[in-house]
Write a protein that holds these residues in place. Structure first.
Motif, PDB file in Angstrom:
ATOM      1  N   UNK A 112     -29.518  20.465  43.874  1.00 25.28           N
ATOM      2  CA  UNK A 112     -30.044  19.265  44.529  1.00 25.28           C
ATOM      3  C   UNK A 112     -29.134  18.932  45.715  1.00 25.28           C
ATOM      4  N   UNK A 113     -29.480  17.848  46.425  1.00 25.65           N
ATOM      5  CA  UNK A 113     -28.720  17.504  47.618  1.00 25.65           C
ATOM      6  C   UNK A 113     -27.271  17.127  47.292  1.00 25.65           C
ATOM      7  N   UNK A 114     -27.070  16.400  46.221  1.00 22.04           N
ATOM      8  CA  UNK A 114     -25.709  15.990  45.864  1.00 22.04           C
ATOM      9  C   UNK A 114     -24.817  17.207  45.618  1.00 22.04           C
ATOM     10  N   UNK A 115     -25.352  18.171  44.888  1.00 27.03           N
ATOM     11  CA  UNK A 115     -24.564  19.367  44.612  1.00 27.03           C
ATOM     12  C   UNK A 115     -24.320  20.158  45.892  1.00 27.03           C
ATOM     13  N   UNK A 116     -25.345  20.223  46.768  1.00 29.27           N
ATOM     14  CA  UNK A 116     -25.196  20.960  48.025  1.00 29.27           C
ATOM     15  C   UNK A 116     -24.081  20.359  48.877  1.00 29.27           C
ATOM     16  N   UNK A 117     -24.059  19.034  48.957  1.00 28.25           N
ATOM     17  CA  UNK A 117     -23.010  18.363  49.729  1.00 28.25           C
ATOM     18  C   UNK A 117     -21.643  18.620  49.106  1.00 28.25           C
ATOM     19  N   UNK A 118     -21.587  18.559  47.787  1.00 29.78           N
ATOM     20  CA  UNK A 118     -20.336  18.780  47.090  1.00 29.78           C
ATOM     21  C   UNK A 118     -19.790  20.178  47.359  1.00 29.78           C
TER      22      UNK A 118
END
Length: 321
Positions: A221-227
């Motif tokens: 998801x986006x949160x994991x991608x940013x992380x």
């Protein structure tokens, strides 16, 4: 555009051949095909040209073979009877051009001035040979000619070589380039077909210019991608940038916000000419998932995935800017 001219455009480079020994025609043609250029302009500069065309057309039907240095109507007929699929002339001979048009064979007459181009246009042609290219001013002169003749495409020959090839092909009015540097007469006459194949492969690789652009990671998801992207920034200083569907860490790592093509992610390979690259791979048995193809506002392809993964990674071509 004529189908033969489209094929030449997709190949990009047309070896221009002078045959002194007709028995060398087939091994020469095989070396070109193996090196990635399944086409040739076999010239009528020697008496062996016609028979060389006949043998190549018969033995290697997958090769697009044409006749060059065609100066007369009789030579046109002999070339076509031998199996030539296109005709190239050093200059614009109205009789030769008209005859080619009448019998339906593509012809590219040599044009070196606005008057030549207008004569070709008057006869219904929109693709011409530009010869001798370097001696007449090279790609800069072609660009000047292309200004008023917006619908004309050029096939420059004469002085085109490994060092200036990309200068020519990078101009979008260049259909393809004719060249002799991979098929020098001494290499042919001495039977150095391995060297011809090497030089041919080198020319193709130089034209297509493959290089690794970035590696993609499938995030959940986006949160994991940013992380993930921030982790590369912390470790290596690769500044992260959030986009619509992915997050980049510098230009070399792309983290997808949702899983995309490839079980493990994807690998992007840049190329100078994506449509020529696609044609090159298709000729060599590779397939593409055209549903993944992306195009710019002008309708030019800018990216496309191969159908098969490599090591769990989707692989796609990207048009270099």
């Amino acid at each position: 555009m004529n189908d033969v001219l489209k094929q030449l455009s997709k190949i990009g480079i047309v070896p221009v051949i002078k045959i002194d020994d007709v028995d060398k025609a087939i091994p020469l043609a095989k070396a070109l095909c193996n090196g990635g250029l399944p086409c040739a302009e076999i010239t009528f500069r020697t008496a062996q040209g016609e028979e060389a065309i006949r043998r190549v057309a018969k033995e290697l039907p997958e090769m697009l073979v044409g006749a060059g240095t065609v100066l007369t109507v009789d030579q046109v007929d002999r070339a076509v009877a031998a199996g030539a699929k296109f005709i190239v002339s050093p200059g614009l001979n109205p009789k030769v051009v008209k005859h080619c048009i009448d019998i339906g064979i593509p012809v590219a007459p040599g044009c070196s001035s606005p008057s030549d181009i207008e004569a070709a246009l008057e006869m219904g042609l929109t693709t011409v040979k530009f010869f001798p290219a370097e001696q007449l001013g090279g790609v800069n002169f072609i660009k000047a000619l292309a200004g008023p003749y917006v619908n004309v495409t050029f096939m420059p020959t004469g002085g085109v070589n490994a060092s200036n090839l990309l200068d020519y092909l990078s101009f979008n009015k260049i259909l393809c380039c004719g060249g002799t540097w991979m098929v020098k007469a001494d290499l042919i006459n001495e039977g150095k077909f391995d060297e011809i194949e090497r030089l041919t492969r080198q020319a193709v690789q130089s034209m297509l210019g493959f290089e690794l652009m970035h590696v993609g990671i499938n995030g959940k998801n986006e949160d994991e991608a940013v992380k993930i992207a921030k982790m590369f920034e912390t470790m290596f200083g690769f500044e992260h940038k959030v986009g619509n569907s992915s997050v980049f860490a510098a230009k070399c790592i792309e983290v997808m916000k949702t899983p995309y093509v490839g079980d493990n992610g994807h690998i992007a390979i840049g190329t100078n000419f994506i449509e020529r690259a696609v044609a090159y791979f298709e000729r060599n048995g590779f397939a593409f998932d055209m549903d993944t193809a992306k195009y710019d506002a002008k309708g030019n392809m800018i990216a496309v995935y191969f159908k098969d993964q490599i090591g769990g990674f989707g692989v796609h071509l990207v048009q270099k800017k």
